[in-house]
Design a protein around this motif. Structure first.
Motif, short mmCIF file in Angstrom:
data_model
loop_
_atom_site.label_atom_id
_atom_site.label_comp_id
_atom_site.label_asym_id
_atom_site.label_seq_id
_atom_site.Cartn_x
_atom_site.Cartn_y
_atom_site.Cartn_z
N LYS A 97 0.85 -1.19 0.00
CA LYS A 97 0.00 0.00 0.00
C LYS A 97 0.88 1.25 0.00
O LYS A 97 1.72 1.42 0.88
CB LYS A 97 -0.92 0.01 1.22
N GLN A 152 -0.17 4.34 0.29
CA GLN A 152 -0.67 5.37 1.20
C GLN A 152 -0.14 5.11 2.61
O GLN A 152 -0.20 3.98 3.11
CB GLN A 152 -2.19 5.37 1.21
N ASN A 153 0.36 6.16 3.23
CA ASN A 153 0.87 6.05 4.58
C ASN A 153 -0.26 5.86 5.58
O ASN A 153 -1.29 6.54 5.50
CB ASN A 153 1.68 7.30 4.95
#
Lengths: 116, 114
Positions: free
Chosen positions: B55, B57-58
């Motif tokens: 993923k 996205q943090n």
């Protein structure tokens, strides 16, 4: 929901003596872990159980450490004979499935061992 | 074998300010899982935040967020609006693609000052 229970919280022994630590995981958790945490370091896995079978014990010093989880619930970690370098906190943890990408790892408060 | 390195043994921050804890890791796997755990004094370790490597996205959990740089193999934790209760040891940890074999870093001791 009760957490991971460990006993005793503290234990002081002399070198060459024996000691045993007990852990009761969260109800329904199939996977149980014993970690050794030496002061100032991160926890190091000693042994991992899946139900009553051993998944990984590659870092367990088998000449002096033993662990069992006979009925797939609670577990006992034994050290015999203890050495000075065994002074550490012994953490027990459990998880529902052993797959940490889907679930959390729940830790007990630890058993602090001092070997004199 | 995977290794996890936390280069900051101790850090301190004033209450209400922001602090960033660093973590680097080494692995040859393409997918894996990264975690930050908090260990308050004399209390049990708890999970703070989780990141899946595939993923981009943090991850964010309230005041806690991560900066995941996969190419650099870096996974830092940012704590915003620090509170006195954030005082603890913080451990970065790595799990392999199967979701097991959790490896911990050496920890960073964080002190939040009033």
């Amino acid at each position: 929901e009760a957490g991971v229970a460990q006993s005793p919280r503290y234990k002081i022994i002399e070198k060459r003596q024996s000691v045993a630590f007990w852990c009761n995981p969260i109800s329904g958790h199939a996977t149980l872990y014993w970690y050794q945490q030496i002061l100032g370091q991160g926890p190091k896995l000693l042994i991992q159980f899946q139900n009553n079978g051993v998944v990984d014990d590659s870092q367990l010093p088998k000449d002096r450490f033993s662990a069992e989880r006979l009925k797939g619930v609670d577990s006992t970690l034994k050290i015999q004979p203890a050495k000075l370098e065994d002074s550490a906190v012994y953490l027990c943890a459990s998880s529902f499935s052993g797959r940490l990408n889907t679930g959390e790892l729940f830790f007990g408060e630890g058993s602090r061992l001092t070997v004199l | 074998a995977q290794t996890v390195t936390q280069s900051q043994p101790e850090m301190s921050v004033q209450e209400a300010e922001t602090v960033t804890l660093s973590c680097t890791y080494d692995t040859s796997e393409s997918n894996y899982y990264l975690f930050w755990y908090k260990q308050p004094p004399s209390r049990q370790m708890i999970l703070v935040i989780r990141q899946e490597a595939y993923k981009q996205q943090n991850a964010t959990e309230n005041r806690f967020s991560v900066n995941f740089q996969k190419a650099a193999k870096s996974f830092s934790l940012k704590i915003s609006d620090s509170q006195l209760g954030d005082t603890a040891m913080y451990f970065c940890a790595f799990a392999n693609n199967a979701g097991n074999m959790l490896t911990f870093g050496g920890g960073t001791r964080l002190m939040v000052k009033p």
